[in-house]
Design an enzyme around this catalytic site. Structure first.
Site, PDB file in Angstrom:
ATOM      1  CD  GLU A   1      -2.768  -0.812   2.597  1.00 58.90           C
ATOM      2  OE1 GLU A   1      -2.912   0.295   3.142  1.00 58.90           O
ATOM      3  OE2 GLU A   1      -3.225  -1.864   3.062  1.00 58.90           O
TER       4      GLU A   1
ATOM      5  CB  CYS B   1       5.145  -5.025   9.577  1.00 57.87           C
ATOM      6  SG  CYS B   1       6.323  -4.217  10.693  1.00 57.87           S
TER       7      CYS B   1
ATOM      8  CB  CYS C   1       0.428  -1.828  13.660  1.00 51.29           C
ATOM      9  SG  CYS C   1       0.887  -1.433  11.968  1.00 51.29           S
TER      10      CYS C   1
ATOM     11  CB  SER D   1       7.992   6.411  10.666  1.00 51.57           C
ATOM     12  OG  SER D   1       7.392   6.088  11.894  1.00 51.57           O
TER      13      SER D   1
ATOM     14  CB  SER E   1       6.660   4.379  16.352  1.00 44.54           C
ATOM     15  OG  SER E   1       6.484   4.810  15.031  1.00 44.54           O
TER      16      SER E   1
ATOM     17  CG  HIS F   1       3.386   4.390  19.666  1.00 43.51           C
ATOM     18  ND1 HIS F   1       3.186   5.603  19.056  1.00 43.51           N
ATOM     19  CD2 HIS F   1       3.622   3.512  18.656  1.00 43.51           C
ATOM     20  CE1 HIS F   1       3.292   5.465  17.749  1.00 43.51           C
ATOM     21  NE2 HIS F   1       3.559   4.217  17.469  1.00 43.51           N
TER      22      HIS F   1
ATOM     23  CB  CYS G   1      -0.174   0.758   8.667  1.00 44.64           C
ATOM     24  SG  CYS G   1       0.855   2.150   8.732  1.00 44.64           S
TER      25      CYS G   1
HETATM   26  N1  SAH Z   1       7.529   0.530  11.290  1.00 44.32           N
HETATM   27  C1  SAH Z   1       7.568   1.951  11.288  1.00 44.32           C
HETATM   28  C2  SAH Z   1       6.747   2.591  10.190  1.00 44.32           C
HETATM   29  C3  SAH Z   1       5.415   2.061   9.856  1.00 44.32           C
HETATM   30  S1  SAH Z   1       4.051   2.439  10.870  1.00 44.32           S
HETATM   31  C4  SAH Z   1       7.174   2.502  12.636  1.00 44.32           C
HETATM   32  O1  SAH Z   1       6.822   1.720  13.517  1.00 44.32           O
HETATM   33  O2  SAH Z   1       7.276   3.702  12.871  1.00 44.32           O
HETATM   34  C5  SAH Z   1       3.846   4.173  10.709  1.00 44.32           C
HETATM   35  C6  SAH Z   1       3.229   4.816  11.947  1.00 44.32           C
HETATM   36  O3  SAH Z   1       1.844   4.481  12.049  1.00 44.32           O
HETATM   37  C7  SAH Z   1       3.881   4.378  13.231  1.00 44.32           C
HETATM   38  O4  SAH Z   1       4.052   5.462  14.110  1.00 44.32           O
HETATM   39  C8  SAH Z   1       2.859   3.419  13.778  1.00 44.32           C
HETATM   40  O5  SAH Z   1       3.032   3.235  15.136  1.00 44.32           O
HETATM   41  C9  SAH Z   1       1.558   4.099  13.380  1.00 44.32           C
HETATM   42  N2  SAH Z   1       0.377   3.250  13.451  1.00 44.32           N
HETATM   43  C10 SAH Z   1       0.281   1.937  13.200  1.00 44.32           C
HETATM   44  N3  SAH Z   1      -0.977   1.492  13.433  1.00 44.32           N
HETATM   45  C11 SAH Z   1      -1.683   2.562  13.846  1.00 44.32           C
HETATM   46  C12 SAH Z   1      -3.036   2.755  14.257  1.00 44.32           C
HETATM   47  N4  SAH Z   1      -3.887   1.733  14.301  1.00 44.32           N
HETATM   48  N5  SAH Z   1      -3.418   3.994  14.631  1.00 44.32           N
HETATM   49  C13 SAH Z   1      -2.555   5.039  14.604  1.00 44.32           C
HETATM   50  N6  SAH Z   1      -1.269   4.918  14.225  1.00 44.32           N
HETATM   51  C14 SAH Z   1      -0.830   3.699  13.858  1.00 44.32           C
END
Ligand code: SAH
Length: 348
Positions: free
Chosen positions: A89, A109, A116, A190, A213, A215, A332
């Protein structure tokens, strides 16, 4: 399987072309076609005899559009098929200040963050630099009439720093004058947080915007939602981010998903303040985008903004990110999962 031409740097392509006994400048011509996401039929300034030789082993395009969903805010989510049939995507995001594209770097991933959708089925394989680049090239061509693409974020499926060699080759291709020519300042990577690799980035000459990330501000909390937290402590991560800032002078971004009742309390504000002390950063607060089969929810808008204000009153630069494209399965990996689960029958 044919190798896509977008995998080549100018030097590599020049070597290939010279190997065919053709003059060097042909490589530059072909490079321009690759950047424009042209098909071989559009290589009108290249001799047919050369195209025939190239075509034998190399593909003009690394991805083809399978389906797309357009959101009411103008965001477009594209589902692409690679040459070997994998689905990835990318998302186009129009902004007042320019257009950005968000690309995927792996099929699935392997990091296993619980919130995610990308990791739901694990990681199948790394994408090559050319496969990552092709997503951006396709979207830039498709959106040419609205100004193309001038910013790129690696925030689609996959962990860029777990696919390091392809990620840095991709960034160099994107940054090259013969590519999309996107400046380092307009490229964001990221990561879920692999400190050893973060430390390599700047040494390898990459000075893009780096987003972590995070969190959760404590190891205990982070371990509940991110598997990678079992391997690296928050402290170790922040120290790697500090090193990146010291080497590049680029302010780093801390991404923080807001999950109702889990990481949005006053205690979390203080924990964040404590861990981010002295780091030149901006905190991006992202209300959770609920995924299928997951009980976690975002806080109310009011609560999210209150959290942001509290952080700011503690001296931390922060903002709440407006979630774009959520009405087209914004988080994602969700379009891919839904389409695959439904048997690829969605066209709009
Ligand atoms: N693997 C990398 C990049 C891909 S995810 C990373 O972890 O940063 C890109 C961003 O989207 C990351 O900050 C991830 O934590 C966030 N993300 C994933 N699922 C999400 C969701 N359900 N709601 C909000 N953000 C989300």
């Amino acid at each position: 399987m044919k190798i896509p031409l977008s995998d080549f740097t100018l030097d590599e392509l020049t070597e290939l072309i010279e190997g065919y006994g053709e003059p060097k400048y042909r490589a530059k011509q072909i490079m321009r076609h690759i950047a424009a996401f042209d098909s071989y039929a559009e290589y009108t300034d290249v001799p047919k005899s050369l195209i025939k030789k190239v075509e034998e082993n190399y593909a003009d395009r690394a991805v083809a559009e399978k389906t797309r969903v357009t959101a009411s805010d103008g965001a477009i989510r594209y589902l692409f098929e690679t040459l070997c049939g994998d689905l990835v995507e990318a998302v186009f995001l129009p902004h007042d200040y320019g257009n950005s594209v968000c690309v995927s770097c792996q099929v699935g991933c392997g990091m296993g963050c619980v919130f995610c959708a990308s990791g739901k089925y694990g990681m199948k394989r790394n994408l090559s630099a050319g496969e990552i680049l092709a997503q951006a090239l396709y979207v830039a061509r498709d959106r040419k009439d609205v100004g193309g693409v001038n910013k790129l974020v690696m925030m689609g499926s996959g962990e860029p720093l777990a696919n390091y060699e392809n990620t840095i080759k991709f960034i160099r291709l994107l940054n090259a004058p013969y590519g999309l020519n996107i400046g380092m300042r307009s490229i964001s990577v990221s990561t879920c947080g692999l400190p050893d690799v973060i430390e390599r980035l700047a040494d390898d000459g990459i000075s893009c915007t780096l987003s972590l990330s995070l969190h959760a501000a404590t190891d205990e909390k982070r371990k509940k939602i991110m598997r990678v937290a079992e391997r690296y402590s928050v402290e170790r991560l922040i120290s790697a981010m500090r090193g990146y800032f010291d080497k590049t002078g680029r302010r780093v971004i801390i991404e923080y998903i807001l999950i109702d009742g889990f990481n949005d309390t006053d205690g979390d504000v203080l924990a964040l303040k404590n861990i981010l002390k002295g780091l030149c950063c901006h905190v991006n607060l992202i209300p959770l985008n609920p995924t299928d089969g997951n009980r976690m929810r975002p806080p109310s808008k009011k609560k999210a903004y209150a959290f942001c204000e509290k952080l700011k009153s503690e001296g931390i630069s922060a903002s709440v990110r407006r979630s774009m494209g959520s009405d087209v399965a914004g988080a994602c990996g969700q379009l891919k999962n839904r389409t695959a689960e439904r048997g690829l029958n969605k066209t709009n």
